[in-house]
Design an enzyme around this catalytic site. Structure first.
Site, PDB file in Angstrom:
ATOM      1  N   GLN A 378       0.838  -1.203   0.000  1.00 46.47           N
ATOM      2  CA  GLN A 378       0.000   0.000   0.000  1.00 46.47           C
ATOM      3  C   GLN A 378       0.873   1.253   0.000  1.00 46.47           C
ATOM      4  O   GLN A 378       1.644   1.476   0.933  1.00 46.47           O
ATOM      5  CB  GLN A 378      -0.930   0.020   1.213  1.00 46.47           C
ATOM      6  CG  GLN A 378      -1.964  -1.095   1.209  1.00 46.47           C
ATOM      7  CD  GLN A 378      -1.493  -2.303   1.976  1.00 46.47           C
ATOM      8  OE1 GLN A 378      -0.304  -2.556   2.097  1.00 46.47           O
ATOM      9  NE2 GLN A 378      -2.432  -3.072   2.502  1.00 46.47           N
ATOM     10  N   GLN A 400       0.332  -0.345  -5.898  1.00 40.77           N
ATOM     11  CA  GLN A 400      -0.855  -0.675  -5.105  1.00 40.77           C
ATOM     12  C   GLN A 400      -1.407   0.584  -4.442  1.00 40.77           C
ATOM     13  O   GLN A 400      -0.669   1.352  -3.823  1.00 40.77           O
ATOM     14  CB  GLN A 400      -0.518  -1.719  -4.036  1.00 40.77           C
ATOM     15  CG  GLN A 400      -1.723  -2.167  -3.220  1.00 40.77           C
ATOM     16  CD  GLN A 400      -1.435  -3.367  -2.329  1.00 40.77           C
ATOM     17  OE1 GLN A 400      -0.444  -4.068  -2.516  1.00 40.77           O
ATOM     18  NE2 GLN A 400      -2.306  -3.624  -1.378  1.00 40.77           N
ATOM     19  N   ASP A 401      -2.731   0.787  -4.579  1.00 36.63           N
ATOM     20  CA  ASP A 401      -3.434   1.902  -3.909  1.00 36.63           C
ATOM     21  C   ASP A 401      -2.968   3.277  -4.380  1.00 36.63           C
ATOM     22  O   ASP A 401      -2.784   4.191  -3.572  1.00 36.63           O
ATOM     23  CB  ASP A 401      -3.273   1.806  -2.385  1.00 36.63           C
ATOM     24  CG  ASP A 401      -3.989   0.605  -1.786  1.00 36.63           C
ATOM     25  OD1 ASP A 401      -4.654  -0.117  -2.546  1.00 36.63           O
ATOM     26  OD2 ASP A 401      -3.894   0.395  -0.574  1.00 36.63           O
ATOM     27  N   ASP A 422      -5.771  -2.809  -6.731  1.00 32.25           N
ATOM     28  CA  ASP A 422      -6.763  -1.884  -6.164  1.00 32.25           C
ATOM     29  C   ASP A 422      -6.323  -0.436  -6.329  1.00 32.25           C
ATOM     30  O   ASP A 422      -6.433   0.375  -5.398  1.00 32.25           O
ATOM     31  CB  ASP A 422      -6.988  -2.168  -4.676  1.00 32.25           C
ATOM     32  CG  ASP A 422      -7.331  -3.622  -4.395  1.00 32.25           C
ATOM     33  OD1 ASP A 422      -7.864  -4.291  -5.290  1.00 32.25           O
ATOM     34  OD2 ASP A 422      -7.055  -4.091  -3.272  1.00 32.25           O
ATOM     35  N   ARG A 490     -12.795  -5.459  -7.530  1.00 33.54           N
ATOM     36  CA  ARG A 490     -13.300  -6.439  -6.565  1.00 33.54           C
ATOM     37  C   ARG A 490     -14.009  -5.680  -5.439  1.00 33.54           C
ATOM     38  O   ARG A 490     -13.666  -4.529  -5.143  1.00 33.54           O
ATOM     39  CB  ARG A 490     -12.170  -7.311  -6.010  1.00 33.54           C
ATOM     40  CG  ARG A 490     -10.984  -6.569  -5.423  1.00 33.54           C
ATOM     41  CD  ARG A 490      -9.929  -7.541  -4.914  1.00 33.54           C
ATOM     42  NE  ARG A 490      -8.757  -6.866  -4.340  1.00 33.54           N
ATOM     43  CZ  ARG A 490      -7.919  -7.430  -3.500  1.00 33.54           C
ATOM     44  NH1 ARG A 490      -8.107  -8.687  -3.103  1.00 33.54           N
ATOM     45  NH2 ARG A 490      -6.874  -6.779  -3.031  1.00 33.54           N
TER      46      ARG A 490
END
Length: 586
Positions: A378, A400-401, A422, A490
């Site tokens: 993250q 990520q993020d 994500d 998701r």
């Protein structure tokens, strides 16, 4: 936080469990533990008719009745007064939640990440109180004739409260500690849920009070809602709006200061209040210094021009710094960069290179990046909780993020967003329009997921809409695009809502389209929807069979997720200067 790596550390499980038990015992005074219709009826039958009428629409009826018990003998109380009381009690419970979570965190946080989460939690819950206080003031405003005149704003603020509460909980990666924090916030969460339910069902509540629909003492249909409906019925307004802009005929609701800003923006960029340059040619060498000069009692916008350069500084536009317009020399020339990440023991919330909090933020022609790499896990490039914020001609690059669309109403146009896991996530009401979304090469054994939306309450107005965008692989991923799975998204939370429409999906999108978060979690309660997409990755024949997945075929249903009804964009997006369309593209 989200999808987090678990960092092991020693902890006294017995003490944590003891704290949880003590909090549960305390929570019993407000907690509605059953959800059983028969028990709910019994709860309502033991209170006054007026309280029963108000609480009948809530999910946590015992909590609702207890929160309004002091008004049981007030025969003249109006629905507006009951709503104010419910908000007041919710504020009290959030304050108690701050004390409890801080106490638990200080006692049980034995590593830097958990300690950071404790501090984050306090800050987040203070933001939640701000939203509730704004709601309280709005309901009590004597100049507001009907609650429905502020219904959209109330739902926007209350939806943000859920996001802050959940972000607080998610920050703790140790399971027992996270459970203790969640339990400590149970009353606050339930009472906020009840307030949102009351706002959502105000028309029905009015009928139980025998208040005629349309009576100016309370609410039914607001002018704002009616205007939205008219727009849905006539998308030609988009064309008219565009013509108005070209001719300089701005809408009547646009303030004079915003008209000047918009006119200047259309002709280039407005004269800045502050100029930032690394080479010393501006008034300030850093963005932070320019923000620190934000004037008190500001009228209009505070405009900052950031000249070309790489600005390695962590920027926070605070909640007091509203209406900031920041522009650069281009998203590849003016870049704000950072490298904080979960791997360094930094919470997702604190990892952002740039955080826009103050309402009305506009970002133009700038880049925001986090260089922690895929191994950093993250690592946020841009975090936004600013209401009615807009970004255009910007880049957000990370893994990520990357882009944390945390709360409130946000609009992105002609932007580039890149990442792996994500990489567009949060619990705001956000539309990305005409953007380029780039999936990058992740770490070995990782899969790419574009979106992870975090709606936790079914009545919350939040969701993520990706409209008329292109979703493509980066050059490094191109030769491996069929070996490394890439999904549209998701469901991160129970009522996650993501709509991808009128967009071009490259061939690397998995035929299933979407992937689960964890087993069957949220597959029946989420909304993962697609409408009128194109390209080789848009074929929906082999999509997931979840109850929560939907191919939208009704044009009127798709219109719900366009700029006007979803983020009330007809009221504010034009004033940002961002190009836009309000309805469907085609």
């Amino acid at each position: 936080m989200k999808g987090g790596k678990i960092f092991a550390f020693g902890i006294s499980i017995i003490l944590v469990v003891g704290v949880v038990i003590a909090i549960i015992a305390s929570n019993n005074r407000t907690q509605d533990s059953s959800g059983n219709d028969e028990k709910d009826d019994k709860v309502l039958s033991t209170t006054s008719k007026s309280i029963a009428s108000v609480c009948s629409q809530t999910d946590f009826k015992k909590s609702c009745v207890n929160s309004l018990s002091s008004m049981a003998n007030n025969q003249s109380a109006t629905p507006k007064e009951f709503l104010q009381k419910a908000i007041e009690v919710a504020i009290q419970e959030v304050r108690i939640g701050i004390e409890r979570s801080t106490s638990i965190g200080k006692a049980e946080a034995h590593d830097s990440l958990q300690k950071m989460a404790t501090d984050d939690c306090k800050e987040l819950l203070e933001y939640a109180i701000d939203e509730l206080q704004a709601s309280f003031s709005s309901v009590g405003d004597s100049s507001v004739h009907t609650i429905a005149d502020r219904e959209t704003e109330l739902k926007n603020w209350l939806s943000a409260v859920f996001s802050y509460q959940q972000t607080c909980i998610d920050g703790f990666t140790q399971p027992e500690l996270q459970k203790a924090i969640s339990t400590s916030l149970l009353n606050a969460t339930q009472l906020t849920d009840n307030v949102l339910a009351m706002v959502d069902a105000m028309t029905e509540i009015l009928s139980k009070f025998n208040i005629p629909i349309g009576n100016k003492t309370d609410t039914t249909t607001s002018a704002e809602t009616a205007a939205s409906r008219r727009l849905l019925e006539n998308e030609d307004n988009d064309k008219q709006e565009a013509n108005n802009t070209k001719s300089g005929g701005y809408p009547a609701w646009l303030s004079s200061s915003d008209r000047k800003l918009l006119a200047a923006s259309n002709n280039g960029n407005p004269a800045p209040n502050a100029v930032v340059a690394k080479d010393g040619s501006g008034q300030y060498n850093t963005i932070a210094a320019a923000l620190a000069a934000y004037p008190k009692n500001l009228k209009g916008r505070y405009t900052i021009y950031v000249k070309a350069g790489i600005y390695d500084e962590y920027i926070i536009v605070t909640k007091y710094q509203v209406n900031v317009f920041m522009y650069g020399d281009g998203p590849r020339k003016t870049i704000v960069t950072g490298h904080k990440s979960a791997l360094n023991g930094v919470s997702t919330y604190q990892s952002a290179s740039f955080s826009a909090i103050g309402n009305g933020f506009i970002g133009k022609s700038m880049g925001f990046q986090n260089t922690a790499g895929p191994e950093g896990h993250q690592a946020v490039a841009l975090r936004v909780q600013s209401d009615m914020s807009a970004f255009y001609n910007c880049r957000m690059d990370g893994y990520q993020d990357t882009l944390y669309v945390q709360t409130h109403r946000q609009f992105y146009r002609n932007c580039v967003v890149s990442g792996t896991v994500d990489f567009i996530f949060g619990d705001s009401s956000t539309i990305l329009q005409n953007c380029l979304i780039i999936a990058r090469k992740p770490m070995e054994k990782q899969q790419n997921t574009v979106a992870a939306q975090g709606r936790t309450n079914i009545r919350a107005t939040t969701g993520l809409v990706i409209q008329n965008c292109r979703i493509v692989p980066e050059q490094l991923l191109e030769p491996l695009r069929f070996k490394i799975p890439t999904f549209l998204g998701r469901p991160w939370k129970m009522y996650a809502r993501t709509v991808i429409m009128e967009s071009t999906l490259a061939d690397f999108i998995q035929p299933a389209g979407w992937m689960p978060w964890d087993g069957n979690f949220a597959l029946d309660t989420c909304l993962c929807a697609e409408y009128a997409n194109r390209g080789p990755g848009a074929n929906t024949n082999n999509r997931v069979k979840w109850k929560g997945f939907k191919v939208i075929t009704d044009r009127n249903e798709a219109l719900q997720y366009t700029t006007t009804p979803f983020i009330q964009g007809n009221q504010w997006v034009q004033s940002t200067g961002a190009p836009h369309f309000l309805g469907l593209k085609n």
